[in-house]
Design an enzyme around this catalytic site. Sequence first.
Site, PDB file in Angstrom:
ATOM      1  N   THR A   5      38.195  36.037  35.855  1.00  0.00           N
ATOM      2  CA  THR A   5      37.989  35.826  34.868  1.00  0.00           C
ATOM      3  C   THR A   5      38.332  37.042  33.661  1.00  0.00           C
ATOM      4  O   THR A   5      37.724  37.297  32.675  1.00  0.00           O
ATOM      5  CB  THR A   5      36.503  35.822  34.403  1.00  0.00           C
ATOM      6  OG1 THR A   5      35.424  36.603  35.018  1.00  0.00           O
ATOM      7  CG2 THR A   5      36.213  34.422  35.609  1.00  0.00           C
ATOM      8  N   ASP A   6      38.007  38.218  34.304  1.00  0.00           N
ATOM      9  CA  ASP A   6      38.339  39.839  32.548  1.00  0.00           C
ATOM     10  C   ASP A   6      39.169  39.921  32.586  1.00  0.00           C
ATOM     11  O   ASP A   6      38.579  39.796  31.113  1.00  0.00           O
ATOM     12  CB  ASP A   6      38.233  40.833  33.914  1.00  0.00           C
ATOM     13  CG  ASP A   6      37.300  40.973  34.426  1.00  0.00           C
ATOM     14  OD1 ASP A   6      35.735  40.485  34.431  1.00  0.00           O
ATOM     15  OD2 ASP A   6      36.553  42.213  35.686  1.00  0.00           O
ATOM     16  N   SER A  65      42.142  40.678  38.455  1.00  0.00           N
ATOM     17  CA  SER A  65      42.712  40.950  36.977  1.00  0.00           C
ATOM     18  C   SER A  65      42.444  42.180  36.257  1.00  0.00           C
ATOM     19  O   SER A  65      43.034  42.281  35.106  1.00  0.00           O
ATOM     20  CB  SER A  65      42.448  39.017  36.435  1.00  0.00           C
ATOM     21  OG  SER A  65      41.148  39.531  35.372  1.00  0.00           O
ATOM     22  N   THR A 107      38.069  36.690  41.262  1.00  0.00           N
ATOM     23  CA  THR A 107      37.043  36.277  41.774  1.00  0.00           C
ATOM     24  C   THR A 107      36.707  34.859  42.822  1.00  0.00           C
ATOM     25  O   THR A 107      36.059  34.174  43.591  1.00  0.00           O
ATOM     26  CB  THR A 107      35.501  36.259  40.994  1.00  0.00           C
ATOM     27  OG1 THR A 107      35.926  37.737  40.733  1.00  0.00           O
ATOM     28  CG2 THR A 107      34.401  35.870  41.529  1.00  0.00           C
TER      29      THR A 107
HETATM   30  C1  SIN Z   1      38.408  39.507  37.928  1.00  0.00           C
HETATM   31  O1  SIN Z   1      39.035  39.479  36.809  1.00  0.00           O
HETATM   32  O2  SIN Z   1      40.362  39.197  38.911  1.00  0.00           O
HETATM   33  C2  SIN Z   1      37.286  39.890  38.536  1.00  0.00           C
HETATM   34  C3  SIN Z   1      36.098  39.152  38.441  1.00  0.00           C
HETATM   35  C4  SIN Z   1      36.121  37.605  38.490  1.00  0.00           C
HETATM   36  O3  SIN Z   1      37.383  36.539  38.385  1.00  0.00           O
HETATM   37  O4  SIN Z   1      35.297  36.849  37.305  1.00  0.00           O
END
Ligand code: SIN
Length: 320
Positions: A94-95, A61, A14
């Site tokens: 974050t995922d 991710s 993100t």
């Molecule tokens: C991801 O994990 O690539 C998408 C969600 C995020 O980064 O918060």
Amino acid sequence: MQSKKIVILGTGGTIAGRADSASDNLGYSAAQIGIDQLVQAIPALAAAGDLLVEQVCQLDSKDMDFDVWLRLAERTAHWLAQDQVQAVVVTHGTDTLEETAYFLQSVLSPSKPVVLTCAMRPASSLLTDGPQNLLDALAVAGHPGAQGVVAVCAGVVHSALDVQKVHSYRLDAFDSGDAGPLAYVEEGQLRLVRNWPETQGGRAQAAMNNIASWAVGKAWPSVEIVMSHAGASAAPVEALVSAGVQGLVAAGTGNGTLHHRLEAALLQAQATGVRVLRASRCANGRVLPKATDVIADSEGLSPVKARIALMLALMASSKA
Ligand code: SIN
């Protein structure tokens, strides 16, 4: 004296996401903006030191996979080995950030800092959190004495061993459970509250060599996670064993307890040579072992991290 370089490796997420509207923090696509463009868009980063950027991959991710982990570990190890490089920062979704952080710490245990950072809002957002997180990550990367793999989000620094995403929307989406954070970043200054992750010197190199010799494209050991819950059945375990699974991590209830039907299936799998571990599905706490346990516990690791530990253990034992 020549200034030390900090290398920023982009992987997507993100933090590199874009939406059509600046007020849209949900309907965006992750992994749209290159790491060079992201860095250029934050003028304050220029003051953070001598930066070098490299795009390792560009993905959401949730789609992280083993070949990308291998490439990321190799590029991180490559840069850390250069005398003039002080630290590596990785921008990441974050995922699955906690999985990548744990993987990198397990295979590299670096004596220099490797700092993962992220964002909960896309780069196109009116109030995006990515630039501040990246600035904070650089403050950690440049901190004297910093070492090991850590994650920085919303001004909080977490060890790779403890970090977990605990919120699906809030900017402060990560937590370190009972261990608590490692440090806070306050106006570019680090307030350390506990020790950095350990480094393992030569042992880390051996682990990296082990991974590096695992050819890209070759299937990694098959390890899956099954969850215990009300009404659980033997079916998922039986199907996985039939499919040739090599390891199973059971996300148990509370202190790693298992529904009796799931437990019977896991014991059966274990008897046929499948490696089985018990973790807890609770967000906090750990499985406390008892002398009578017949399935080993995950030694404090969450189910997703226990899965990585088991894959690495299976890789190591298949090379012995
Ligand atoms: C991801 O994990 O690539 C998408 C969600 C995020 O980064 O918060």
